[in-house]
Design a protein around this motif. Structure first.
Motif, PDB file in Angstrom:
ATOM      1  N   LYS A  94      12.802  -7.702   8.277  1.00  0.00           N
ATOM      2  CA  LYS A  94      13.896  -7.276   9.189  1.00  0.00           C
ATOM      3  C   LYS A  94      15.175  -7.122   8.114  1.00  0.00           C
ATOM      4  O   LYS A  94      15.903  -6.313   8.459  1.00  0.00           O
ATOM      5  N   MET A  95      15.250  -8.061   7.315  1.00  0.00           N
ATOM      6  CA  MET A  95      16.632  -8.380   6.291  1.00  0.00           C
ATOM      7  C   MET A  95      16.211  -6.896   5.390  1.00  0.00           C
ATOM      8  O   MET A  95      17.169  -6.454   4.911  1.00  0.00           O
ATOM      9  N   PHE A  96      15.102  -6.641   4.959  1.00  0.00           N
ATOM     10  CA  PHE A  96      14.800  -5.553   4.158  1.00  0.00           C
ATOM     11  C   PHE A  96      15.142  -4.279   4.599  1.00  0.00           C
ATOM     12  O   PHE A  96      16.073  -3.464   4.211  1.00  0.00           O
ATOM     13  N   LEU A  97      14.745  -4.031   5.918  1.00  0.00           N
ATOM     14  CA  LEU A  97      15.387  -2.784   6.828  1.00  0.00           C
ATOM     15  C   LEU A  97      16.722  -2.535   6.777  1.00  0.00           C
ATOM     16  O   LEU A  97      17.562  -1.644   6.580  1.00  0.00           O
ATOM     17  N   THR A  98      17.335  -3.873   7.148  1.00  0.00           N
ATOM     18  CA  THR A  98      18.962  -4.012   7.215  1.00  0.00           C
ATOM     19  C   THR A  98      19.526  -3.520   5.907  1.00  0.00           C
ATOM     20  O   THR A  98      20.403  -2.952   5.826  1.00  0.00           O
ATOM     21  N   ALA A  99      18.923  -4.033   4.786  1.00  0.00           N
ATOM     22  CA  ALA A  99      19.519  -3.478   3.356  1.00  0.00           C
ATOM     23  C   ALA A  99      19.317  -2.106   3.079  1.00  0.00           C
ATOM     24  O   ALA A  99      20.297  -1.447   2.913  1.00  0.00           O
ATOM     25  N   PRO A 158       2.096  -2.839  -6.121  1.00  0.00           N
ATOM     26  CA  PRO A 158       1.742  -4.217  -6.066  1.00  0.00           C
ATOM     27  C   PRO A 158       1.506  -4.834  -4.482  1.00  0.00           C
ATOM     28  O   PRO A 158       2.235  -4.386  -3.649  1.00  0.00           O
ATOM     29  N   ALA A 159       0.653  -5.743  -4.429  1.00  0.00           N
ATOM     30  CA  ALA A 159       0.261  -6.363  -3.028  1.00  0.00           C
ATOM     31  C   ALA A 159       1.738  -6.802  -2.261  1.00  0.00           C
ATOM     32  O   ALA A 159       1.772  -6.556  -1.251  1.00  0.00           O
ATOM     33  N   ALA A 160       2.531  -7.414  -3.113  1.00  0.00           N
ATOM     34  CA  ALA A 160       3.773  -7.943  -2.497  1.00  0.00           C
ATOM     35  C   ALA A 160       4.479  -6.776  -2.014  1.00  0.00           C
ATOM     36  O   ALA A 160       5.208  -6.955  -0.728  1.00  0.00           O
ATOM     37  N   TYR A 161       4.811  -5.619  -2.662  1.00  0.00           N
ATOM     38  CA  TYR A 161       5.626  -4.687  -2.205  1.00  0.00           C
ATOM     39  C   TYR A 161       4.844  -4.133  -0.868  1.00  0.00           C
ATOM     40  O   TYR A 161       5.471  -3.935   0.053  1.00  0.00           O
ATOM     41  N   LYS A 162       3.781  -3.561  -0.969  1.00  0.00           N
ATOM     42  CA  LYS A 162       2.929  -3.172   0.003  1.00  0.00           C
ATOM     43  C   LYS A 162       2.774  -3.896   1.109  1.00  0.00           C
ATOM     44  O   LYS A 162       3.026  -3.532   2.257  1.00  0.00           O
ATOM     45  N   ASN A 163       2.671  -5.191   1.098  1.00  0.00           N
ATOM     46  CA  ASN A 163       2.773  -6.155   2.214  1.00  0.00           C
ATOM     47  C   ASN A 163       3.969  -6.146   2.889  1.00  0.00           C
ATOM     48  O   ASN A 163       4.248  -5.998   4.273  1.00  0.00           O
ATOM     49  N   LEU A 164       5.522  -6.118   2.308  1.00  0.00           N
ATOM     50  CA  LEU A 164       6.709  -6.133   2.770  1.00  0.00           C
ATOM     51  C   LEU A 164       6.761  -4.666   3.550  1.00  0.00           C
ATOM     52  O   LEU A 164       7.204  -4.735   4.641  1.00  0.00           O
ATOM     53  N   PHE A 165       6.245  -3.833   2.836  1.00  0.00           N
ATOM     54  CA  PHE A 165       6.470  -2.412   3.257  1.00  0.00           C
ATOM     55  C   PHE A 165       5.747  -2.209   4.799  1.00  0.00           C
ATOM     56  O   PHE A 165       6.131  -1.841   5.640  1.00  0.00           O
ATOM     57  N   LEU A 187      12.942  -7.991  -4.461  1.00  0.00           N
ATOM     58  CA  LEU A 187      12.415  -8.159  -3.373  1.00  0.00           C
ATOM     59  C   LEU A 187      11.818  -9.785  -3.092  1.00  0.00           C
ATOM     60  O   LEU A 187      11.351  -9.825  -2.197  1.00  0.00           O
ATOM     61  N   THR A 188      11.892 -10.592  -3.879  1.00  0.00           N
ATOM     62  CA  THR A 188      11.695 -12.171  -3.562  1.00  0.00           C
ATOM     63  C   THR A 188      12.558 -12.562  -2.505  1.00  0.00           C
ATOM     64  O   THR A 188      12.314 -13.619  -2.029  1.00  0.00           O
ATOM     65  N   GLN A 189      13.595 -11.920  -2.110  1.00  0.00           N
ATOM     66  CA  GLN A 189      14.583 -12.243  -1.210  1.00  0.00           C
ATOM     67  C   GLN A 189      13.996 -11.955   0.095  1.00  0.00           C
ATOM     68  O   GLN A 189      14.562 -12.534   1.221  1.00  0.00           O
ATOM     69  N   PHE A 190      12.803 -11.191   0.167  1.00  0.00           N
ATOM     70  CA  PHE A 190      12.477 -10.665   1.460  1.00  0.00           C
ATOM     71  C   PHE A 190      11.063 -11.392   1.733  1.00  0.00           C
ATOM     72  O   PHE A 190       9.922 -10.766   1.694  1.00  0.00           O
ATOM     73  N   GLY A 220       5.747 -12.390  15.719  1.00  0.00           N
ATOM     74  CA  GLY A 220       6.540 -11.178  16.000  1.00  0.00           C
ATOM     75  C   GLY A 220       6.806 -10.514  14.649  1.00  0.00           C
ATOM     76  O   GLY A 220       5.983 -10.339  14.065  1.00  0.00           O
ATOM     77  N   GLN A 221       7.982 -10.238  14.751  1.00  0.00           N
ATOM     78  CA  GLN A 221       8.491  -9.437  13.562  1.00  0.00           C
ATOM     79  C   GLN A 221       8.812 -10.506  12.308  1.00  0.00           C
ATOM     80  O   GLN A 221       9.594 -11.326  12.534  1.00  0.00           O
TER      81      GLN A 221
END
Length: 173
Positions: free
Chosen positions: A60-65, A84-91, A37-40, A54-55
């Motif tokens: 966008k990279m996470f959704l593509t994967a 965890p805050a980092a996952y929730k934020n990405l989500f 998840l550090t990739q995103f 914007g987005q």
């Protein structure tokens, strides 16, 4: 079958990433890709930040994967009873792009922690909210007391009962 696996954590020593990797590799003939998840990278979500940039590219990279997968194996870390805050934020960023993040892709949801609770609170929250985000959860399994039940060096479960539960779960994919 293309399987995307990840631990919903950004820890470099994530026990949830280890558990997701283990489970995904039990799927016969699967092409397994383990995400880190550090990739995103995404900024802290806010409507103001969204208006500004914007987005988020990381979302966008996470959704593509995710959307390249035929199946998902996700193991959820728990921080004080929550994602965890980092996952929730990405989500959160990802859902602003596409609400049905998981697109009905069959998934196994796992969770683990060093303690006896096995991150069961966050696992329940993830499973209960999954239908709102296109989740197609086939099974959920909590692994308590990770270090007692998992051999990190071998990358496998020591606990035969838990190993059987995960083996049964991945057969549903």
């Amino acid at each position: 079958m293309k399987v995307i696996a990840f631990g919903a954590s950004t820890s470099s020593t994530s026990i949830n990433k280890a558990l997701a990797t283990y489970a995904a590799n039990l799927i016969e003939g699967a092409d397994v890709e383990v995400l880190d998840l550090t990739q995103f990278d995404v900024p802290m979500f806010s409507e103001d930040k969204e208006k500004e940039i914007g987005q988020a590219e990381g979302a966008k990279m996470f959704l593509t994967a995710i959307h390249q997968a035929d199946a998902l194996v996700i193991s959820f870390a728990e921080h004080n009873g929550h994602h965890p805050a980092a996952y929730k934020n990405l989500f959160d960023w990802a859902t602003r792009i596409e609400r049905e993040v998981f697109k009905g892709i069959p998934a196994i949801y796992l969770a683990t922690s060093p303690g006896p609770g096995g991150a069961s609170n966050v696992l329940a929250a993830a499973a209960n909210s999954a239908p709102y985000f296109g989740g197609n959860v086939k099974a959920t399994i909590s692994v308590p007391s990770f270090y007692d039940n998992f051999d990190l060096e071998a990358g496998s479960l020591r606990n035969a009962e838990l190993a059987e539960q995960i083996q049964t779960a991945v057969k549903q994919l």
